[in-house]
Write a protein that holds these residues in place. Structure first.
Motif, short mmCIF file in Angstrom:
data_model
loop_
_atom_site.label_atom_id
_atom_site.label_comp_id
_atom_site.label_asym_id
_atom_site.label_seq_id
_atom_site.Cartn_x
_atom_site.Cartn_y
_atom_site.Cartn_z
N TYR A 259 -113.21 -93.84 -55.59
CA TYR A 259 -113.34 -93.81 -54.13
C TYR A 259 -114.50 -92.98 -53.60
O TYR A 259 -114.98 -93.23 -52.50
CB TYR A 259 -112.02 -93.33 -53.51
N VAL B 16 -107.80 -82.22 -39.11
CA VAL B 16 -107.82 -83.18 -40.21
C VAL B 16 -107.66 -82.46 -41.55
O VAL B 16 -106.93 -82.93 -42.43
CB VAL B 16 -109.13 -84.00 -40.18
N TRP B 17 -108.32 -81.32 -41.71
CA TRP B 17 -108.15 -80.53 -42.94
C TRP B 17 -106.70 -80.09 -43.10
O TRP B 17 -106.14 -80.12 -44.20
CB TRP B 17 -109.07 -79.31 -42.94
N HIS C 20 -100.52 -83.22 -46.59
CA HIS C 20 -100.28 -84.38 -47.45
C HIS C 20 -100.35 -84.00 -48.93
O HIS C 20 -99.57 -84.50 -49.74
CB HIS C 20 -101.28 -85.49 -47.14
N ALA C 21 -101.28 -83.12 -49.29
CA ALA C 21 -101.37 -82.68 -50.68
C ALA C 21 -100.12 -81.91 -51.09
O ALA C 21 -99.56 -82.13 -52.18
CB ALA C 21 -102.61 -81.81 -50.87
N ILE D 107 -104.00 -81.55 -41.90
CA ILE D 107 -103.18 -82.70 -42.25
C ILE D 107 -103.40 -83.09 -43.71
O ILE D 107 -102.45 -83.42 -44.42
CB ILE D 107 -103.49 -83.88 -41.30
N ALA D 108 -104.64 -83.04 -44.18
CA ALA D 108 -104.92 -83.35 -45.58
C ALA D 108 -104.21 -82.37 -46.52
O ALA D 108 -103.64 -82.78 -47.55
CB ALA D 108 -106.43 -83.33 -45.84
N CYS D 109 -104.19 -81.10 -46.15
CA CYS D 109 -103.49 -80.10 -46.96
C CYS D 109 -101.98 -80.34 -46.95
O CYS D 109 -101.31 -80.20 -47.99
CB CYS D 109 -103.81 -78.69 -46.48
N SER E 42 -109.23 -91.66 -59.51
CA SER E 42 -109.33 -92.00 -58.09
C SER E 42 -110.61 -91.46 -57.48
O SER E 42 -111.27 -92.15 -56.69
CB SER E 42 -108.12 -91.44 -57.33
N LEU F 188 -117.79 -86.01 -45.48
CA LEU F 188 -116.84 -85.22 -44.69
C LEU F 188 -117.16 -85.24 -43.19
O LEU F 188 -116.65 -84.40 -42.44
CB LEU F 188 -116.79 -83.79 -45.20
N TRP G 1 -114.54 -84.43 -40.06
CA TRP G 1 -113.38 -83.67 -40.51
C TRP G 1 -113.27 -82.39 -39.68
O TRP G 1 -114.01 -81.44 -39.88
CB TRP G 1 -113.51 -83.33 -41.99
#
Length: 173
Positions: free
Chosen positions: A36, A56-57, A63-64, A59-61, A32, A49, A52
Motif C-alpha cells: 500500500y 486523524v492521528w 484503531h491500532a 483516530i489512527a492510534c 501490507s 501524510l 493528517w
C-alpha cells in the motif's frame, strides 16, 4: 511434537521454526506496507501524510489499539464468546447508525436485533449452567457420583430453580 498453541510451524521435520501469532502479525503488516505504501505514494505525489491532522492521528492510534485488543480477544477467548460479542456489536452499530445517521431501522432489522439480544441473554444463562456443572463435577470427583450430581441439577431445574437462581430464559436472576 506439535507447536504450542498460538504458534505456527514453518518447515518440515525437527528443524521447523515456530512463529507466534505476533510474528505472523508483523509479517502481514510488513507485506501490507510493501503493497500500500507505493500506491499511496503514487496517488499523493509523494506527500503520503498530507491532510493528517491531530484528530486523524488520534483516530489512527485508536484503531491500532483496537486491533491489538482484537488480537488479544482472539487469543484469549472462546469462539462462542467472540461470536456473542460480534453479534452484540452489530446490534449496537445498527442502533447507533439509526440514531446518528438516520440509517433504516425497519421490521426485519428490528426482528434480527431482538433475536440477537435474546441469544446474548441465552448465552449468559448457558454460562451459568456451565459454571454449575463444573462445580457439580468437582464435587462429584471429591465424593459421590457424577450421575447423582446431574440428577440434582435436573431435579432443581424441573422445580423451576434454573441454574442461575431461578427465573426465566430471558434473564431472571
Amino acid at each position: 511434537p506439535s507447536p504450542p498453541e498460538g504458534a505456527v510451524a514453518v518447515g518440515v521435520g525437527e528443524g521447523a521454526h515456530v512463529f507466534s501469532v505476533w510474528d505472523r502479525n508483523i509479517q502481514l503488516a510488513l507485506y501490507s506496507i510493501g503493497i500500500y505504501l507505493p500506491i499511496a505514494w503514487f496517488e499523493t505525489g509523494g506527500d503520503v501524510l498530507r491532510g493528517w491532522t491531530a484528530l486523524v492521528w488520534g483516530i489512527a492510534c485508536l484503531h491500532a489499539l483496537g486491533g491489538i485488543l482484537v488480537a488479544l480477544a482472539v487469543l484469549y477467548t472462546s469462539s462462542v464468546t467472540k461470536t456473542v460479542a460480534v453479534c452484540a456489536s452489530l446490534v449496537s452499530t445498527t442502533v447507533m447508525g439509526h440514531v446518528f445517521f438516520e440509517a433504516p431501522l425497519n421490521g426485519p432489522i428490528l426482528l434480527g436485533c431482538f433475536v440477537v439480544v435474546l441469544a446474548v441473554f441465552g448465552y449468559r444463562d448457558d454460562c451459568a449452567v456451565d459454571e454449575e456443572l463444573a462445580r457439580l463435577r468437582a464435587r462429584a470427583t471429591r465424593g459421590g457420583t457424577l450421575w447423582a450430581a446431574a440428577r440434582a441439577v435436573g431435579t432443581r431445574r424441573a422445580a423451576g430453580g434454573g441454574a442461575n437462581g431461578g427465573g426465566s430464559f430471558a434473564g431472571g436472576g
